[in-house]
Design a protein around this motif. Sequence first.
Motif, PDB file in Angstrom:
ATOM      1  N   MET A   1       0.835  -1.188   0.000  1.00 18.78           N
ATOM      2  CA  MET A   1       0.000   0.000   0.000  1.00 18.78           C
ATOM      3  C   MET A   1       0.884   1.258   0.000  1.00 18.78           C
ATOM      4  SD  MET A   1      -3.026   1.364   0.008  1.00 18.78           S
ATOM      5  CE  MET A   1      -4.194   0.126   0.396  1.00 18.78           C
ATOM      6  N   VAL A   2       1.863   1.293   0.905  1.00 19.83           N
ATOM      7  CA  VAL A   2       2.715   2.481   1.010  1.00 19.83           C
ATOM      8  C   VAL A   2       3.539   2.666  -0.252  1.00 19.83           C
ATOM      9  CG1 VAL A   2       4.693   3.462   2.246  1.00 19.83           C
ATOM     10  CG2 VAL A   2       2.810   2.466   3.518  1.00 19.83           C
ATOM     11  N   VAL A   3       4.120   1.588  -0.737  1.00 18.69           N
ATOM     12  CA  VAL A   3       5.022   1.677  -1.878  1.00 18.69           C
ATOM     13  C   VAL A   3       4.273   1.996  -3.164  1.00 18.69           C
ATOM     14  CG1 VAL A   3       6.633   0.344  -3.305  1.00 18.69           C
ATOM     15  CG2 VAL A   3       6.724   0.170  -0.831  1.00 18.69           C
ATOM     16  N   GLU A   4       3.079   1.441  -3.335  1.00 16.17           N
ATOM     17  CA  GLU A   4       2.412   1.540  -4.625  1.00 16.17           C
ATOM     18  C   GLU A   4       1.253   2.529  -4.707  1.00 16.17           C
ATOM     19  OE1 GLU A   4       1.249  -2.371  -5.713  1.00 16.17           O
ATOM     20  OE2 GLU A   4       3.282  -3.172  -5.498  1.00 16.17           O
ATOM     21  N   ARG A   5       0.595   2.847  -3.586  1.00 19.32           N
ATOM     22  CA  ARG A   5      -0.656   3.590  -3.707  1.00 19.32           C
ATOM     23  C   ARG A   5      -0.670   4.962  -3.061  1.00 19.32           C
ATOM     24  NH1 ARG A   5      -5.924   0.495  -3.718  1.00 19.32           N
ATOM     25  NH2 ARG A   5      -6.458   2.527  -4.469  1.00 19.32           N
ATOM     26  N   LEU A   6      -0.050   5.104  -1.895  1.00 14.94           N
ATOM     27  CA  LEU A   6      -0.146   6.385  -1.199  1.00 14.94           C
ATOM     28  C   LEU A   6       0.652   7.446  -1.937  1.00 14.94           C
ATOM     29  CD1 LEU A   6       0.108   5.229   2.510  1.00 14.94           C
ATOM     30  CD2 LEU A   6      -1.932   5.753   1.180  1.00 14.94           C
ATOM     31  N   GLU A   7       0.067   8.644  -2.028  1.00 20.14           N
ATOM     32  CA  GLU A   7       0.707   9.722  -2.783  1.00 20.14           C
ATOM     33  C   GLU A   7       0.317  11.066  -2.205  1.00 20.14           C
ATOM     34  OE1 GLU A   7      -0.917   9.053  -6.659  1.00 20.14           O
ATOM     35  OE2 GLU A   7      -2.786  10.049  -6.168  1.00 20.14           O
ATOM     36  N   LEU A   8       1.056  12.069  -2.612  1.00 21.57           N
ATOM     37  CA  LEU A   8       0.742  13.428  -2.196  1.00 21.57           C
ATOM     38  C   LEU A   8      -0.484  13.892  -2.978  1.00 21.57           C
ATOM     39  CD1 LEU A   8       1.528  15.907  -0.554  1.00 21.57           C
ATOM     40  CD2 LEU A   8       2.949  16.633  -2.465  1.00 21.57           C
ATOM     41  N   ASN A   9      -1.525  14.289  -2.250  1.00 23.89           N
ATOM     42  CA  ASN A   9      -2.724  14.810  -2.894  1.00 23.89           C
ATOM     43  C   ASN A   9      -3.324  15.898  -1.997  1.00 23.89           C
ATOM     44  OD1 ASN A   9      -4.219  13.490  -0.846  1.00 23.89           O
ATOM     45  ND2 ASN A   9      -4.326  11.628  -2.076  1.00 23.89           N
ATOM     46  N   ARG A  10      -4.455  16.402  -2.386  1.00 19.32           N
ATOM     47  CA  ARG A  10      -5.093  17.498  -1.657  1.00 19.32           C
ATOM     48  C   ARG A  10      -5.409  17.103  -0.210  1.00 19.32           C
ATOM     49  NH1 ARG A  10      -5.379  22.703  -0.923  1.00 19.32           N
ATOM     50  NH2 ARG A  10      -7.341  23.295   0.000  1.00 19.32           N
ATOM     51  N   SER A  11      -5.860  15.883  -0.002  1.00 22.45           N
ATOM     52  CA  SER A  11      -6.201  15.439   1.349  1.00 22.45           C
ATOM     53  C   SER A  11      -4.974  15.423   2.257  1.00 22.45           C
ATOM     54  CB  SER A  11      -6.815  14.039   1.312  1.00 22.45           C
ATOM     55  OG  SER A  11      -8.033  14.064   0.615  1.00 22.45           O
ATOM     56  N   VAL A  12      -3.860  14.935   1.748  1.00 22.82           N
ATOM     57  CA  VAL A  12      -2.622  14.906   2.531  1.00 22.82           C
ATOM     58  C   VAL A  12      -2.198  16.328   2.869  1.00 22.82           C
ATOM     59  CG1 VAL A  12      -0.162  14.316   2.480  1.00 22.82           C
ATOM     60  CG2 VAL A  12      -1.864  12.697   1.601  1.00 22.82           C
ATOM     61  N   ARG A  13      -2.253  17.221   1.874  1.00 28.16           N
ATOM     62  CA  ARG A  13      -1.886  18.623   2.128  1.00 28.16           C
ATOM     63  C   ARG A  13      -2.807  19.256   3.165  1.00 28.16           C
ATOM     64  NH1 ARG A  13      -0.370  18.305  -3.305  1.00 28.16           N
ATOM     65  NH2 ARG A  13      -2.348  18.990  -4.153  1.00 28.16           N
ATOM     66  N   ASP A  14      -4.093  18.936   3.106  1.00 26.83           N
ATOM     67  CA  ASP A  14      -5.047  19.483   4.088  1.00 26.83           C
ATOM     68  C   ASP A  14      -4.711  19.007   5.498  1.00 26.83           C
ATOM     69  OD1 ASP A  14      -6.408  20.831   2.114  1.00 26.83           O
ATOM     70  OD2 ASP A  14      -8.069  19.385   2.008  1.00 26.83           O
ATOM     71  N   VAL A  15      -4.395  17.724   5.644  1.00 30.79           N
ATOM     72  CA  VAL A  15      -4.066  17.181   6.968  1.00 30.79           C
ATOM     73  C   VAL A  15      -2.797  17.831   7.504  1.00 30.79           C
ATOM     74  CG1 VAL A  15      -3.297  15.113   8.204  1.00 30.79           C
ATOM     75  CG2 VAL A  15      -5.270  14.988   6.668  1.00 30.79           C
ATOM     76  N   LEU A  16      -1.774  17.909   6.667  1.00 33.30           N
ATOM     77  CA  LEU A  16      -0.517  18.519   7.108  1.00 33.30           C
ATOM     78  C   LEU A  16      -0.702  19.992   7.452  1.00 33.30           C
ATOM     79  CD1 LEU A  16       1.969  16.836   4.616  1.00 33.30           C
ATOM     80  CD2 LEU A  16       1.680  16.338   7.058  1.00 33.30           C
ATOM     81  N   ASP A  17      -1.521  20.687   6.679  1.00 34.52           N
ATOM     82  CA  ASP A  17      -1.782  22.101   6.960  1.00 34.52           C
ATOM     83  C   ASP A  17      -2.538  22.266   8.276  1.00 34.52           C
ATOM     84  OD1 ASP A  17      -1.708  24.901   6.226  1.00 34.52           O
ATOM     85  OD2 ASP A  17      -3.878  24.714   5.939  1.00 34.52           O
TER      86      ASP A  17
END
Length: 122
Positions: A1-17
């Motif tokens: 999952m980590v190697v193949e699917r997870l990526e930087l997207n709007r949701s990740v940016r929202d959580v980090l923000d």
Amino acid sequence: MVVERLELNRSVRDVLDELAHPQKPPVRWLPALLWRPFAALAAHYALQVTVGVLPPVLRERLGLCWTDRQQRRLRRFARVVRCLTALVPPPLRIAPAMFLAYRNTHRPGTDPHTRRPLGATV
């Protein structure tokens, strides 16, 4: 999952923000003057723990910097948390989570038989 699917997207940016700039809770008894220093400290540790526990390959893919110094700080922080947690009697460690779970399942508009919001489907 980590190697193949997870990526930087709007949701990740929202959580980090949100972690970096937590919103003041909507309570009147907490003045903004008191919230700001607490929020800055909480944001620092929330980001440190969140980024620190990610697998290195994911940190790299998300463009998150992580140094040996940050790793040492995270380990020290974890040690402090473990030591402080050990000083709290077990019932008090569990009580806040139990209270929140009870409150969330017994609030008005919750079906007492299923403990789900009225009209919710499985």
